[in-house]
Design an enzyme around this catalytic site. Structure first.
Site, PDB file in Angstrom:
ATOM      1  N   SER A  44      37.353  37.638 -31.633  1.00  0.00           N
ATOM      2  CA  SER A  44      35.929  37.350 -31.384  1.00  0.00           C
ATOM      3  C   SER A  44      35.133  37.287 -32.687  1.00  0.00           C
ATOM      4  CB  SER A  44      35.291  38.440 -30.514  1.00  0.00           C
ATOM      5  OG  SER A  44      36.086  38.775 -29.440  1.00  0.00           O
ATOM      6  N   ALA A  47      35.272  33.958 -34.301  1.00  0.00           N
ATOM      7  CA  ALA A  47      34.805  32.775 -33.562  1.00  0.00           C
ATOM      8  C   ALA A  47      33.641  32.163 -34.324  1.00  0.00           C
ATOM      9  CB  ALA A  47      34.375  33.168 -32.155  1.00  0.00           C
ATOM     10  N   GLN A  48      33.721  30.884 -34.594  1.00  0.00           N
ATOM     11  CA  GLN A  48      32.677  30.259 -35.414  1.00  0.00           C
ATOM     12  C   GLN A  48      31.606  29.582 -34.569  1.00  0.00           C
ATOM     13  OE1 GLN A  48      34.455  27.722 -38.417  1.00  0.00           O
ATOM     14  NE2 GLN A  48      35.364  29.445 -39.487  1.00  0.00           N
ATOM     15  N   GLY A  49      32.043  28.782 -33.587  1.00  0.00           N
ATOM     16  CA  GLY A  49      31.107  27.904 -32.877  1.00  0.00           C
ATOM     17  C   GLY A  49      29.968  28.664 -32.221  1.00  0.00           C
ATOM     18  N   GLU A 115      29.551  20.477 -29.213  1.00  0.00           N
ATOM     19  CA  GLU A 115      31.003  20.597 -29.400  1.00  0.00           C
ATOM     20  C   GLU A 115      31.715  19.667 -28.424  1.00  0.00           C
ATOM     21  OE1 GLU A 115      32.403  24.661 -29.674  1.00  0.00           O
ATOM     22  OE2 GLU A 115      31.134  25.071 -31.375  1.00  0.00           O
ATOM     23  N   HIS A 234      43.908  24.154 -31.950  1.00  0.00           N
ATOM     24  CA  HIS A 234      42.644  23.674 -32.529  1.00  0.00           C
ATOM     25  C   HIS A 234      42.976  22.568 -33.521  1.00  0.00           C
ATOM     26  CE1 HIS A 234      38.699  23.529 -34.329  1.00  0.00           C
ATOM     27  NE2 HIS A 234      38.251  24.411 -33.460  1.00  0.00           N
ATOM     28  N   ARG A 280      39.489  18.602 -26.803  1.00  0.00           N
ATOM     29  CA  ARG A 280      40.213  19.223 -27.907  1.00  0.00           C
ATOM     30  C   ARG A 280      41.704  18.893 -27.898  1.00  0.00           C
ATOM     31  NH1 ARG A 280      38.755  25.397 -29.237  1.00  0.00           N
ATOM     32  NH2 ARG A 280      36.796  24.444 -29.870  1.00  0.00           N
ATOM     33  N   HIS A 339      45.355  28.370 -31.129  1.00  0.00           N
ATOM     34  CA  HIS A 339      43.993  28.895 -31.262  1.00  0.00           C
ATOM     35  C   HIS A 339      43.599  29.768 -30.088  1.00  0.00           C
ATOM     36  CE1 HIS A 339      39.790  28.887 -32.461  1.00  0.00           C
ATOM     37  NE2 HIS A 339      39.422  28.337 -31.317  1.00  0.00           N
ATOM     38  N   GLU A 363      40.405  36.940 -23.504  1.00  0.00           N
ATOM     39  CA  GLU A 363      41.510  35.989 -23.636  1.00  0.00           C
ATOM     40  C   GLU A 363      42.814  36.496 -23.020  1.00  0.00           C
ATOM     41  OE1 GLU A 363      41.830  34.386 -27.611  1.00  0.00           O
ATOM     42  OE2 GLU A 363      43.650  33.268 -27.083  1.00  0.00           O
ATOM     43  N   ARG A 374      40.723  24.508 -22.501  1.00  0.00           N
ATOM     44  CA  ARG A 374      39.433  25.216 -22.493  1.00  0.00           C
ATOM     45  C   ARG A 374      38.338  24.388 -23.160  1.00  0.00           C
ATOM     46  NH1 ARG A 374      36.956  28.845 -26.409  1.00  0.00           N
ATOM     47  NH2 ARG A 374      38.610  28.047 -27.738  1.00  0.00           N
TER      48      ARG A 374
HETATM   49  C1  SIN Z   1      35.158  26.215 -33.044  1.00  0.00           C
HETATM   50  O1  SIN Z   1      34.135  26.676 -33.538  1.00  0.00           O
HETATM   51  O2  SIN Z   1      35.600  25.112 -33.321  1.00  0.00           O
HETATM   52  C2  SIN Z   1      35.914  27.048 -32.069  1.00  0.00           C
HETATM   53  C3  SIN Z   1      35.105  27.295 -30.884  1.00  0.00           C
HETATM   54  C4  SIN Z   1      35.984  27.719 -29.761  1.00  0.00           C
HETATM   55  O3  SIN Z   1      37.207  27.725 -29.909  1.00  0.00           O
HETATM   56  O4  SIN Z   1      35.451  27.990 -28.694  1.00  0.00           O
END
Ligand code: SIN
Length: 522
Positions: A44, A47-49, A115, A234, A280, A339, A363, A374
């Protein structure tokens, strides 16, 4: 083995789901079993997004649910999609009240990232790529100030104790020194929130300790596992030789960054109408194909962000700088990397596993939200929603206790740590045979290798957990004779017609298949 009985609820893990559940259980006393200092080692925090939530007046939970179902390639449970997306706003407001500094516009609205496969810019973020780290920091501060929560840091769960199909406790060892003798902690309820399986692969974006151990220990205890074969890769992990591979968030493509190869060709436009923002799994396969063809795929942020990437996406910029890449003037080399595990411990809509006394969130669980692919940034949302659901279920079902002494652990010498070479062999075997593209020959080879590794190194419970999850993934992938979402069978390239089925399996069934493959003449 030493046994300790506590009235506290045991929570295995220390990521977003674990911390949020501990806070929602308060003042019911809990113990968090965390292999590292809180905030370190959990996916967690990396996690970037951000968190997907329909916050904009023109967006709606229905649209969010529809995108979730569509991305999941036929195996999302629509009721679960409605449940999770319907209340998303409430969680963002709760995290905000706990101190998460989400990016805001001058009017005070939430800044939303775009995204892949979302029909709307719907991901709340913090400083571009800092959402996971900042939400975790806010939760950790709250946890540290909550007297009912005891964090056992540096302690690793390796087994579940069961009695007649009911989970009665967790077997733990010292994490930093896996040569410690195990101790059994007996408790009225156990919540597993210890992450997924990405680290079972040699090429992954997951922290080093996230290697399917939690799913594996539940499978070994007899819990049903769902959708094990669905592992998300990813598309834009940085291909810079680091293990784990640093992530270049999908939000960069949401900003307009493109994917090019060493010849400067933008290859996604010919593959999908949404180009770089295709689902994705589609983008991951395209990146993988470019890598396999020696065409060196790269993420090009130069035109859309230039120097601004350094201020707007600090984690990406830092990883680039560490590897001598200046993204303002050169594209970032990328590769597909394991990922997120869509599969996991099967749970019902109350977050309960098939074993009495065992709840699961995050997860490690398979709730039916993610299907075969996902939707970006639904992972953190699901962890939060089910953390609350699990906490409420535990409070309803388990006898109320207001106070409990802290658990004190003193580990004696003993125990067997996983063999580092065997772990690496397992990870390489998964990347080579159970990765982005799969076929029967490779999956059978993987099952044979896993059987050999387990026979040679089975005295380590932690390694047995990794082998169990890896076996479930490979067996599930062998049994699913079609391509669907992230599961691509090159020997079965079509998606089966008709209603799709989620897969449900017990470890004993996967092991029986593995034994059968080992006996086959090669
Ligand atoms: C992302 O920031 O590319 C990853 C986000 C995610 O896997 O939900």
């Amino acid at each position: 083995m030493t046994n300790i009985t506590t009235d506290r609820i045991l929570i295995v893990g220390a990521g977003m789901g674990a911390l949020y559940a501990a806070l929602k259980l308060a003042p019911r006393p809990v113990v968090l079993i965390s292999p590292e200092t809180l905030g370190e080692g959990a996916s967690s925090a990396w996690a970037q997004g951000g968190v997907a939530a329909a916050m904009d007046a023109d967006d709606s939970p229905d649209d969010h649910a529809r995108d979730t179902v569509k991305a999941g390639a036929g195996t999302v449970d629509p009721a679960v999609a409605d449940l999770v997306t319907g209340d998303a706003r409430r969680y963002i407001l709760d995290l905000t009240s706990m101190g998460t500094p989400f990016d805001r516009t001058e009017n005070g609205d939430y800044v939303m990232s775009r995204e892949a496969a979302h029909s709307f810019a719907r991901v709340v973020r913090v400083k571009g790529d800092q959402a996971g780290a900042q939400i975790m920091a806010a939760l950790i501060e709250q946890v540290r100030e909550t007297p009912s929560i005891q964090a056992l840091e540096g302690v690793m769960a390796v087994d579940l104790e069961t009695d007649n199909g009911r989970v009665t406790g967790v077997v733990v060892q010292a994490a930093g020194d896996a040569r410690s003798a195990p101790i059994t902690l007996r408790a009225p309820a156990v919540l597993l929130a210890g992450g997924g399986s990405g680290g079972l692969y040699a090429v992954t974006t997951n922290p080093p300790r996230i290697r399917g151990q939690v799913i594996g220990m539940a499978a070994r205890a007899g819990a049903q596992i769902a959708d094990a074969e669905f592992v998300q890769f990813h598309p834009t992990a940085m291909d810079v030789g680091e293990d784990p591979a640093p992530l270049a968030t999908e939000a960069l493509r949401g900003e307009g960054a493109t994917l090019i190869n060493k010849d400067g060709a933008r290859f996604m436009t010919a593959i999908h109408p949404d180009a770089e923002l295709a689902p994705r799994d589609v983008v991951a396969r395209a990146i993988y194909a470019q890598t396999q063809a020696g065409l060196r795929p790269m993420l090009d942020t130069r035109d859309v962000l230039g120097e601004r990437i350094k201020e707007l996406y600090p984690a990406v910029a830092e990883a680039c700088a560490r590897n001598g890449i200046d993204p303002a003037v050169e594209p970032i080399p990328v590769a597909a990397a394991a990922h997120y595990h869509m599969g996991g411990i099967a749970t019902d809509t109350d977050g309960k596993s098939t074993l009495e006394g065992l709840w699961v969130c995050g997860e490690a669980s398979s709730t039916g939200l993610h299907g075969a692919n996902r939707l970006a940034s639904n992972g953190l949302l699901e962890a939060l929603v089910y953390a609350r659901i699990c906490a409420e279920g535990i409070l309803n079902e388990v006898e109320a206790v207001n106070e409990a002494s802290p658990v004190e652990l003193k580990f004696d010498a003993g125990g067997t740590p996983p063999d580092a070479e065997a772990v690496m062999a397992l990870r390489q075997c998964m990347t080579d045979n159970v990765g982005v593209e799969r076929d029967a020959a490779g999956l059978k080879a993987a099952l044979r290798t896993l059987a050999q590794l387990e026979a040679a190194h089975g005295e380590s419970p932690s390694f047995l957990n990794m082998c169990a999850t890896a076996t479930m993934i490979a067996a599930g992938a062998l049994l699913r004779e079609e391509s669907r979402g992230a599961h691509e069978r090159i020997d079965f390239p079509e998606t089966n017609a008709g209603p799709a089925k989620r897969s449900q399996m017990h470890l004993r069934e996967a092991m029986a298949l593995r034994d059968q493959i080992c006996e086959e003449k090669q």
